[in-house]
Every structure is written in structure tokens, then in C-alpha cells.
Design a protein around this motif. Sequence first.
Motif: not given
Lengths: 627, 258, 257, 129
Positions: B46-54
Motif C-alpha cells: 500500500e505504500i506504493e500508492e501513499a506519498p513517498e514519506g509514509v
Amino acid sequence: MKVKVFFCECGGNISENLDLKALKKELTSSGTEVFQHPFLCSPEGQAFFEARILPGEGVLVGACSPHLHGSIFKELAEKRRAQAFHLVALREEAAWLGKKGAYRRAIGLLKGALMALSYYRAPVLKKFPVTEGLLVVGGGIAGLSAALKAAEKGLPVYLVEREPFFGGKAVFLDRLYPRLECASCLVSPRLSALIQQENLHLFPLTHILEVKGRPGAYEVTLEEKPRYVDSERCHGCGDCLRVCPVNPPAITMDPPHPVPRIPIIHAARCLHFRGESCSRCKEVCARKAIRFEETPRLHRLRVGGIIVATGFRPYPVEKIPYYGYKRLPGVITLWDLERMFTRQENIYGFNGESPRRVAVIHCVGSRDRRHLPYCSEICCGLALKAGILLRERFSAEVYHFYLDLRLKTPEGEGLLRRAKEKGVRFIRGQVAEISEVPLNPEDEGRLTLLAEDTLGAGQRAWAVDLVILVPGFVPETGSEEVASLLRLCTDQFGFFSPREEKTAPVETLRKGIWIAGAASGPKDLSESVLSGEAAALEALLFLKNTSFRTETDWIEWEEQRCGRCWLCVEVCPFKALHIDLDRLKVEETLCCGCGLCASACPSGALRMKPFPREAQLQSLEVLFGET
Amino acid sequence: MKVLYYPGCSSEHLARDFYLSIEALASFLALELEPLPDWNCCGAREIEEAPEGVGLFLASRNLALASGKELLVTCSLCFHNLKRAQNILRENPIWRSRMAEVLKDEGLELSPDLPRILSLTEFLTRIDFSRFRSPHFRGFPVAVYYGCFLSRPYPTDLQALEKVLSAAGYPVIPTTLKTHCCGGHLPRTDSPVIKNLCRRLLFEARQKNASGLAVACPVCKLNLEIYGDPPFPVRYFTQYLGLALGISPSWLGIPEEE
Amino acid sequence: MEFGLPLEDILQKLAEEGYRISRRTFLYYVQLGLLPKGKRKGQKSGGVKFYYPTWTLERLKTILRLKKQGLTLKEIKKRLPREIPSPLPPKTFPQTARLKDCNVCGICGAICPVHEEMDLSPWRLIQAWLEGPDSLPSANTPWVCVGCYLCEERCPREIPVVDFLRFLRREGLPPGKRWRKHPEWSRIFWSLLEERGRSFDFGAVHAYHIRIIGSGENQRLFLRLPGPEGEKEVSAPSKIKNLSAFRRALEHAREWP
Amino acid sequence: MKPRIIGFLCEWCAARALENLAFCRPELPVGFQPFRINCTGSLELEVVIKALTEADGVLIAGCPPGECHFREGNLRAELRLRALKRVLTALGEDLQRLRIIWLSSGEGERLGEEIHKFYRELGLEDRGS
């Protein structure tokens, strides 16, 4: 000494990037006379140049690289008895390295050179005798052509080949692009001429151990490996080939038309050399030609020049794991296929049967940053040819996977049309993987290819029986060794660099050494013949003169300053210095003016004549003084 | 020997059998497995779709907790996320300072000495399994499957599974698709493609007469089990190792009936 | 700025491909939120026309296809990819220079394990991107990518394909083309993560399946959870210690685009 | 005054590499000044020291080991320059400013990269180009 400066505009190459007017103004203001010409190397330019030089003057030329036309201007200056000559590469070292810094770099180069010229003392031109012999390294089609042409004109030629037979890769070609004529018909007459030519001395199974000497007089040491078959006695009947119990046989005579027609025993496979008592070949030989006791032989030659024709080899495809070469049955290279064709072997696909569907994969490893970042140019034609032959001989469905079809000569397009008429299919897309695991279970027993037809269809898996990989070209193994023995320049991929790619394609930076064939880059058969013969011509021009003029008298020894440590003698790479009654003597035929001795001298007693250290120091001074 | 390790969220549910077999192996080999204290989820895909920072934050927090040590990571996806974050932190000073600032909210510090991240497969090559093999065990042919994230873009030792399993007494069957994709998170999209992918992977194992497929990643195992049609025994390589050492199947998370 | 297609053109193109719907139905779908809202644009003739993004056509076809399968409009809405409303203009890809090296050999599309799902091969998107972000066709490629890196491993020009697709997914596309394949899944995942600091895959999958996919063969997933004590029911996962600090930090991290 | 790096280029490899680079029309830092020498082995230490006192950086580029046109000139150069470096370190000189690279005539692109890298590492890029 008055120095005149000549600028070449190089047809805009220099003048567009470099403000020659400002340079001229700058130099004129310090009292130097400056001339400018749009093409200094053209007939008009040369006349312009020549007319403006007076005897005893110094000449400074600002043009292109010294390797390109340096010798033209130098000879003209000598002809006009100029006292000093120097050339700076305004084009390569200033104009082409970025417009912003061009002027600065140019003024540095010019002022530095002007300063250095005031220290310049020209080396003396002397004549040296030339030994007539020519050494040709590599017995492939390029080497053959060169050797034959040179021998025909009466030169003694020594042809060295690492393999047991001459002819290189051409003898294992079946048909030739683009006319599909028989390759052997073109190669074998040359091979027979090889045996008949009296001036030609053949050294199969031989490599170079050492090269000494200078242009016109090289001393070469060769080592010939044992063949274990006496070439004087053997008549090439081939009886021995049939009795060898080893598989594959330890005694072979591989090519279809072997030259020399004498078998070779491979010691690594032969039972006799592995401690067993087999000597079947020896027993069957009617002429008692088998000699297990043969040992390597050394040959020492004196030659005037050397032609390097070490050739190419196909890229080792096993380095690309996802193509499965050497792992999957039914995946072979074009060169395997040609070999099978010439020996009329049966060809089997993945499932051990005659192939019904074949894929020909272009650009294997080529134009790939991880493998060969360049295009080998001629493999497309070879691949096309192989595709047509497979279609004709097996009536197989043939699919070509290509990136761009680069077909040379106008006839190439005709061959492409012919292939299409015969039903050969062309798919524009690189194959990403060859695997034995099918995508669809019904394709079991075939090889599955993954590729995308980038021009449309979008179908992405093909099931085939046989895959022909068409690899790009790399320099033949051992060419680095030859390069370092002969001190030749190579490019980043290991191909030999010519002195100038376009105008001096077979010359090297070393006088008396030429390159021919695919050693300098991928070439097809006709180009290899062409460059072989061109190299022979260059060699003849050089060697048929009994002498050549070259520069000597490079160094100067100051007896008073010398501390007699003789470091210089030790340092000299060419053994050109020796001590004679406490005085330093220079063997002028050996000295090539490298300057290693001068830089090694702790007391400064040795100086290079053309550009001594003071010249370098002073030119650095003015160079930095500029800014 | 003490080993600091990052279990990952799947160890509690989806890949409980993986976790059980690792624990069983560890106690057999007298390794002291110590979970990273207060670890958090790596963010999975899911981090692929969230902003890089997350994604970076989730990984950096774990990296900060383990700083300076060697961190064993069992799940391939966690391994990938942690490696990727570590690379970004090493190469990009801007992200590094931002992450240091975010971690301050939790009172954590991003020490310059980031942990050495080690995959389970590579870690186990340090152990000589031939010494521990049970005398009653008779090996059967298994094929191995690494999946994507142990192979690319941060490659681990791609002979590791072969090494440990053959040391444990299994005849290992070489496969060509061992680094191919099983379909990853695709099940969520309800796509037919994944069936083809899994079928092809199992087809190869079956074609080459393997009796089982040893995998190293929870997602791969899940996909191969659900979409393997017809079903084929797929086990974590640690389960196979455990069997070779003579550990009871139930302690390795292998159901009784098989 | 690109306006897209007027309603009439869309309907005509649909008719050419054998789909027939009325103007009224189209507007009803817009009202339901199945289709994007049009943009008003004055005509030279003095009238006003509504223009719709080009991807509306594809979306409409999907809707009609799903409808044929017997799904209700409500179910269809759940299945459709959703737009991410974002006011941010598309950014430039930092490694665009490396994309220019593409030889269009097709390896990335050929080796991609999920290419059957993809509308367009990655290299087509790369070529379109080099033409300019506005010429990017609407394609599901960035969202279908599983991130297996096979394309990057095989690419002869060493192009960062996965990075490029990741970039398109996050920020590379113009607002109208930015959508998310499985918003519901994401929402569930992140809320569980925020709740515990760890994800709860069984819970998430369960919730997702109940809400979106309904019952099906994937239910096999829930049958058993074996252990030494026999099969066990799913228990809630463990939590990290200071959750409020964790959430604060997570919020903080989100602020950077 | 602009930062200057002087590049002593061996005629047989580095100078040809520079020519190959020139064919691609690069944009080299303004202060880079090429200076052809016959062989790195013939470069006298006095000249190097002179260059070091005047220039911001000195780049010496010669043939890779085993490829020297004069058999072992590059090896001699390496020994000599290593000794020079030891002396300079003892004197507290900044060794960053003296760089020696080995490259073959085909590696023009690499020569360009090395020059840019040298500028960057000396912190001169901004003013230099």
C-alpha cells in the motif's frame, strides 16, 4: 627565431566554436605573425601554407588532431626548411570541448606551444634499413587475403595461426549473404593458393611469444605447439580419424577443406596422453606419421612489418541466462547452425525431432548496456540468410525477432523480399525469455518464447522447436594479448583502433604495424578481404622500400652534470642506452624518444631535445600567466 | 546465539505456519530469536500508492529501532521495503533529515549506523544442516521458488535455498522460473492472470517430478495454494528443513491430515 | 488545455462499436457518479457544449460490459476504478533523460507477468510520456504493475521502468487521469494500520471481501489457521506501544508530497 | 580568476580518449586545460610540482597497466607519483588536488565523467562551468 602561426578554420568546425579573430588579435599584439585559412589541408591551403614559410623560421599550426593531418604540415615545413614545427589540436582540444571554454583553452594551447617552440630543436631525420619480411597474425579470411597479396608481390610472408587449420570462421560458413552462393567456393581457392605460394611460410598452431625491435626490423619469437602428426610424412588420407576410440575423437581434421590437410591430436582427449596404452592411430598410419613425442618448437623471425588480423568471435551467449543457451536443447547459435550445415549434420529441435517451427533471434546481447552496447551491423544479413535456408531445407515456419533490420548492400533488400515471399515471418520485438515451461499446457514439448510484437498484433508467446540465436561480435580471445605484445591501442570493447577511422583505417599508431579484418570492428567477408588487401598494400609500400626515414637523436647528455648512476640505462624500455667507457651511448635505431630516461635522471643531465623540461615549465608559466 | 529479527505482520495470521516453523527450527538449533522490540508494519504494497514519506517513515521507524545491529527479515516484501528505504536514506540526505525529524515525534533517533538487513534464506546458509539431519529422514525431490523480492532489485544469494535444502538431505530440482512472479497482490483485483502464473510455476515443478515446492515468501505461498490448480504441495522451506531435522509436523505448522 | 470529447462524439463512437445508449442514460450515469462531470465550453455558433475526458469512453464501455453480466449499477460503481481528486498539476519525472534511451524493443511488455491485465505495455507509456504528459493515454498499466522488477532486470537500456510507473501512479498524471484501482482496500488497510501500528491481513481481506467481492472461491482463505494446538480462530493482532505518538508521526510523514 | 585544472594527457591513450570525447561535443568545465605529453612516464616531477603550485587541480591520465606504448612508462609514473604524494602529505599538502587515472583510448566518455567528477569533488563546479 621568428615563429609564424597558421589557423585552420576546418570548414567551420573550428571557426564556429572559437573566436579566431580574437585569437589572432591577441597573438598579433605580441608580435607574432598569424595566418588563417578555411581548409589548411586542402591543395589551396597547403600551397598557402607552404608559400608563407621561410627557411629557418618556426611554424605553429592550430588545426585538428596531429594524428589526422599532422604529418602533411610537418613534411611541408621540413621541405621549406623550417627550423621548428609544432601543431596544436585546436579542433579537438579547444573548439569541440564546449564553446564557453574554447577561447581560454585555445589561448593556453597556443601560448604554451609558442613558448615551447623557442626551446625546440628538431630531431634528425635518418634513413634506416627495412627487413623485407612480413608477419601476418591470424589465418582467417582477412589474414589470408593480406598474406596472399603480399606474397604475390614477392615479399616473404610468415602467416601465423593459433588454430590447427587456416581459413578462420569463413570455412565454417555454408552460404553467403546476400546472394546465397556457396561460401566454400570463395574461400577454398584462396586456401589452395596458400599452399602453392612459395613466398608464404605457414605457422599453424602457433602463437607469438615476444616482439622486439623497431619498425622495419622486428624480431619475433613464435612458439609452435605440437601437432603430434609429422607434416612431412602425412598425406592426409584420414585413416587415423576412423580408428580413434574416443568420443568425440581425439584425432581430428575438422574443416570441410582442411589446410593443411594434416590431422591433429588433441592431447586433452587422447588416451595415449592420459596414461593408457592406446596407439591405434599410430598402428593404422601407413606412412608412420604419428609422433607422440613431438614437443613445442620455437621460431625466431626477422620481419620489417606486422599485419594484425586476429578477427572476431561471436559474443558468448551463455552470459545471457534467460536465453538458455547450453542449458536447453534446441537453443543454438547461428555459428553452431552454420557448422552443422557445412558438415551436413542433422538438426534437431527441442523434442529431438526435425524442427517444424523455428525462431531466429536477432541482436542477442547487442545494443544492450549489460552486454554489447553496440550494433554489429552484419548479423542481420547472416540471420536473414539462415532463416531462408531453414525455410527451404526443412520447410519450417520461420519467425524472425528483430529490433531494426540493418541490411547492407542493395541486394539485401532483395533477399528480404525473397524471404517474405517464401513465407518467413518478421516480428519486431526483442525476445525477453526462452523457456522450456509452456504458458499453455498444450505447448508442452516445445520452447516458449516471450516477446511483444511492437508493431501491433500484441501476441506475446510463441511455441517453437528450434531457436537460432544471432549474437553480436566481440574481439577474438587473445587479441588483448596481441595488443599488449605489440603495444597497440584498442577501443573500450577491445577492438584495435586504427590511426584514423576514416582516412587511415588499416594503419595503426605504430609505424610498420597494420590491422586487417574484424580485429578492428565487425566486418563481413567482403569487407574483411578488402581490408586485408588494403593492409597488404600499405605493408608493401613500406617494406618494398629498402629503407625508411624516421626521426632520431632525441636526447642530449650533459657529461658534466651526470652523476653516473645510470638509472637511465636501467629505465630505457627499448634497451637503447648503454655505457661505453664511462660515457652514455644511444643506439639510435632503438631509441624512439619516449623520454623515460630524461624524467628518471636525478641530476638533470639528460634532456629531451624537442621539448625539454624547461620548455614544459615555461609553457606552463605562460599558460597560467594568461589568466 | 542471539538473533534480532523482524517478524512482520503476516507472522501473526497469514503466515503463522511460517512463523511456527521458524521458531521450531530456532529452538532446535538453539538460536535465540529476539523480535525487534515494538516493531511496526512495513506498509506492504500500500505504500506504493501513499506519498513517498509514509512508506519511508514506516521503514525508517523499524530501521531506527534496530540501528547498528544485524536485522533478520523473514518476509520478502518487508525485506524489499526495508532495503529500499535504507537505500533512499543512504543516498538522499534530504529524505534522511526529514525522516529524522518525523521520528523525533516518537522520541526515536535515526543513527548514522543503519542496521544490516539480512534475509532469512541467506542467514540459514550460515548453518550446516547436514550436521543436524535426522537419521530417520529420507529426502524427497523438492523444487525451490524464491519469488521476486529476494531476487530483484536487491538480490540475495539465489543459491541459498538449494544450499540449505540439499545440505538437509533433499534432492533439489533446479527450476528456471524460480525468480519469476507469482502474481503478488493481484488476487485483490480478482484477475484471471494470477491463475495462469501460478499454474505455470506449479506446472514446471510437476513436469520435473518434484514432490513439493519450497517457497520463502508468505504471499507466494498463499497464491500458489489458492490458485494452484490442480493443487500441489507448497511449503515454506523452513518447514521442509524442520522435517529433515526430525521435528514433528504439527510443530512446523503442517496440518495432521497431510 | 485539453477539453476531451463532446457528448455527441462519445455516443457516436460507442454506436460504431456496437454499444447503444441514449443521451439521457449517459447523463444519469454522470449524476450517479459513474462517469465524470463534463466541462462547459462556449461554441463559436453561440451555443454551449459539454466536453468529457477521453477516458470516459473506455469507462462507459466497461460499465456496459459489466451491466451485460447482470451486475447492478451499485455493484458496478464499487468495481470501477475511482478518480483521485487532486488539484496538483503533474510533475516531471526526475529520470526523464534515462527514458529517452528506450529502444522500443518490447521486452518490458513481453516479460511482464501481468501483461494480460495491462491496457498498454510500459514502453508505450514511456514513449507517450516523452511526447509530453498531456499525450499520455489513459491506461491501467501503472496500477496493474505488481512491482516484480522483471522488466528492469531485462531492459537492455537499463531504464527505471518500475520507478516510472510508481511515479505515474503517485503524481505523474494530470488530475483527470489519476485514479485508484482499489480505494476500498486501501482505506481498510490504512485504518487498520493506524489502529494498531501493524496490519491485520486476515481482518483486512475479510472486510474487503465482504464489502466488495462477496462470496467466492477465495473464501478458502478463511478455512483454517493451523497450529500445534490444532486449528485456531483468528485473533486480533498485537499492537505497538505508544499508538498516539505513532499516529502523530504518521500524519507528519504524510505532509510531504 | 577561474579555477583551473590542468590535464596531463598521455598522447597514446588519454589524448585520444579526449579526441573521442570531442567527437561527441561535450561541455567541459571552462577551466579545464588539456596538456599533451608523450607518456606519463616522461612527465617530470618538476613539471607536476609547477602545475600544482599554479593550478587548482592536476589530472594525470595515462594508459592502463600493461598497455603502455613504451612498455612500462605508466608503472614508472605511478611509482614516482606515489612517492611524490608521500612527500606532499608529509608537507601537509592537499592530496585531493592531484589525481591520477588510467584509461584506454576508447574511454572518452569516462574521461569526461572523471573531469566533471574532479571539479565536483574539489567544489569548483559552480564557478568552473
